[in-house]
Design an enzyme around this catalytic site. Structure first.
Site, PDB file in Angstrom:
ATOM      1  N   CYS A 206       8.100  30.970   2.693  1.00 58.78           N
ATOM      2  CA  CYS A 206       8.457  32.158   3.466  1.00 58.78           C
ATOM      3  C   CYS A 206       7.947  33.455   2.851  1.00 58.78           C
ATOM      4  O   CYS A 206       8.170  34.530   3.410  1.00 58.78           O
ATOM      5  CB  CYS A 206       9.970  32.216   3.639  1.00 58.78           C
ATOM      6  SG  CYS A 206      10.630  30.696   4.361  1.00 58.78           S
TER       7      CYS A 206
ATOM      8  N   HIS B  12      14.283  33.928  11.368  1.00 56.41           N
ATOM      9  CA  HIS B  12      13.376  33.778  10.228  1.00 56.41           C
ATOM     10  C   HIS B  12      12.084  33.110  10.685  1.00 56.41           C
ATOM     11  O   HIS B  12      12.073  31.928  11.040  1.00 56.41           O
ATOM     12  CB  HIS B  12      14.069  32.938   9.157  1.00 56.41           C
ATOM     13  CG  HIS B  12      13.378  32.931   7.840  1.00 56.41           C
ATOM     14  ND1 HIS B  12      12.151  33.512   7.622  1.00 56.41           N
ATOM     15  CD2 HIS B  12      13.743  32.398   6.638  1.00 56.41           C
ATOM     16  CE1 HIS B  12      11.801  33.349   6.372  1.00 56.41           C
ATOM     17  NE2 HIS B  12      12.751  32.674   5.745  1.00 56.41           N
TER      18      HIS B  12
END
Length: 539
Positions: A290, A466
């Site tokens: 991420c 996300h």
């Protein structure tokens, strides 16, 4: 066919090869190596005219400086391997120093040869500045930067029930899913049918960033394509293409998509975009979970600063709202299960948060060297000041308890940007709505910026979820938009803040005015990858 020109393609690799051969032949005896160096060089030089022999190759390695044949034939494959003649000799020397420490005293001989052969040194120059001149996005809240940011300012949520497949058997059935998406006018129809969504999001966002930056065909024609690059990464790559190939393999390998391997790899998005544009500069992808986008953005800026590129398209893309993607994160017990109230599910820093919400999409920045941008009359949205990477070196998925990795990353980013912590008055936090991650990041921010009463912090993920490898790029777009507009978006769903969280630091439930001096954007990834990048108004 390259043997005849072998003496023209010397490199640090060749020098190392000579040293290694000498080390073996002398059993690591440095004194013997020094004693025989001159004689060996004389013997090897006699063989340089030979064709096809190992002596010819070794001889070529001793002549480190590329000759005129090299400079006149930069298209040769060797130039791709060994770099251009303009490569900084200081960087070469550093690499050789590293090799010396691991290869014993004999490497000193090779270094001596290299030093004799190199003559021109690159003079130090003033550091090139990097600016943002275009942006492109594909998100659940909009397909252009302005629509996307206006929805963020209004506090609208892009989280909803998953519609792309039947997920009724999953404990999590919500995501920041893109409901409508078209590649028309951006990607050829044949490719649209074959490519994974992560590549389609990447290609459209990349081309939209060019359009947003005013890069028309006429402007593009003036670019030096050798100094235009693409660095757009992905955390997960083409998961659906790969998963479909596995399903086809259960029937027969003959049923597999012939493009399943290239279209599943994370690098192919950048490659396909470069092929479409004809850009021949730096081109690769980075995958650090991420934190991917921030790594790509910072590395792209480095290419521009070092003079290896004038223009870079950079960011990230991911599309894993598919059964295997959802199932994988469910198995990690990382996702929110607030299925009955999707818009309330992503709630960073709220005491009732129960995990993050998956999102999908892409974000791309057009970074450009300042003088290059000014020469073509580009609109400059913001300046990229610097950034940093660190590693927690602690756990695959859990943040380091003392926050040392994040603190170090922020401090190094400030140092790289050349600014003080007091100059940062806006932070777009990583804050994913996980029980441990949000609090540890907040504590690290409080440690670094505790005496800054002007500071405001928010989380874009409260509204779009996300986006994994694309998160940092989309949040970089939000950060640049905050600088441009003078408005920072709210934190939604922050109803019962965690104990120890000072809400005066956090943006409230409504957008707020803020004259941003400098803005920090954080992204952290599985594996302990930390990244921080800094933008500021262009002055």
């Amino acid at each position: 066919m390259v043997v005849g020109a072998s003496s023209c393609y010397a490199s640090p690799l060749c020098t190392w090869f000579v040293a290694a051969c000498m080390s073996v032949s002398h059993g690591g005896d440095t004194r013997q190596a020094f004693g025989r160096t001159r004689r060996r060089r004389q013997q090897l030089s006699k063989c340089s005219a030979g064709s096809g022999s190992i002596q010819a190759l070794v001889s070529s390695c001793l002549d480190f400086k590329p000759c005129s044949h090299y400079n006149n034939n930069k298209g040769n494959a060797f130039s791709c391997l060994f770099g251009s003649n303009g490569l900084s000799l200081n960087r070469k020397q550093r690499k050789m120093n590293q090799a010396t420490s691991s290869s014993g005293g004999v490497m000193a001989v090779a270094m001596g040869m290299e030093k004799e052969a190199t003559v021109d040194k690159k003079l130090p120059t003033e550091q090139r500045r990097v600016v943002v001149t275009g942006m492109g996005v594909e998100t659940s809240l909009g397909h252009d930067p302005n629509t996307f940011y206006e929805n963020l300012l209004q506090g609208n949520s892009g989280i909803s029930q998953i519609e792309n497949f039947d997920c009724s058997e999953f404990p999590t059935r919500i995501a920041g899913e893109i409901k409508s998406f078209s590649t028309e006018g951006w990607v050829a129809p044949k490719l649209s049918k074959r490519m994974d969504k992560f590549m389609l999001y990447l290609l459209t966002a990349g081309k939209k960033a060019l359009a947003d930056g005013g890069v028309t065909d006429e402007v593009m024609a003036e670019f030096d394509k050798a100094k235009c690059g693409v660095l757009i990464g992905s955390a997960m790559g083409g998961m659906k293409v790969f998963n479909d190939a596995i399903e086809a393999l259960k029937i027969s390998y003959k049923k597999m998509n012939p493009f399943c391997v290239p279209f599943a790899t994370t690098n192919m998005g950048s490659a396909m975009l470069a092929m479409d544009l004809g850009w021949m500069g730096p081109n690769y992808s980075i995958s650090t979970a991420c934190a991917t986008s921030n790594f790509c953005i910072l590395n792209s800026a480095h290419h521009i600063i070092r003079g290896e590129a004038d223009v870079m398209l950079c960011g990230g893309s991911d599309a894993v709202i598919i059964p295997i993607g959802l199932g994988g994160f469910v198995a990690c017990r990382a996702l929110s299960q607030r299925n009955n109230d999707p818009t309330k599910a992503s709630r960073p820093w709220d005491s009732n948060r129960d995990g993050f919400v998956m999102g999908e999409g892409a974000g791309v920045l057009l970074l450009e060297e300042l003088e290059h941008a000014k020469k073509r009359g580009a609109t400059i949205y913001a300046e990229f000041l610097g950034g940093s990477f660190t590693c927690d070196a602690y756990h695959m998925t859990e943040p380091r308890p003392d926050g040392a990795g994040v603190i170090l990353c922020i401090e190094r980013a400030l140092a790289d940007a050349g600014i003080s912590k007091e100059q940062i008055n806006y932070i777009n936090a990583h804050a994913t709505s996980t029980p441990a991650g949000d609090l540890k990041e907040y504590q690290a921010l409080a440690h670094c910026f505790d005496q800054n009463p002007e500071l405001k912090v928010n989380s874009t993920k409260s509204m779009i979820g996300h986006l994994l490898g694309a998160a940092g790029a989309v949040e970089a777009v939000a950060t640049v938009q905050a600088i441009r507009t003078g408005w920072v978006h709210p934190n939604i769903n922050l109803e019962n803040p965690d104990n120890g969280v000072d809400t005066s630091l956090l943006v409230g439930p409504k957008k707020e005015r803020l004259n941003i001096k400098a803005a920090l954007s954080n992204s952290f990834g599985f594996g302990g990858h930390n990244s921080s990048i800094i933008f500021a108004p262009y002055k």
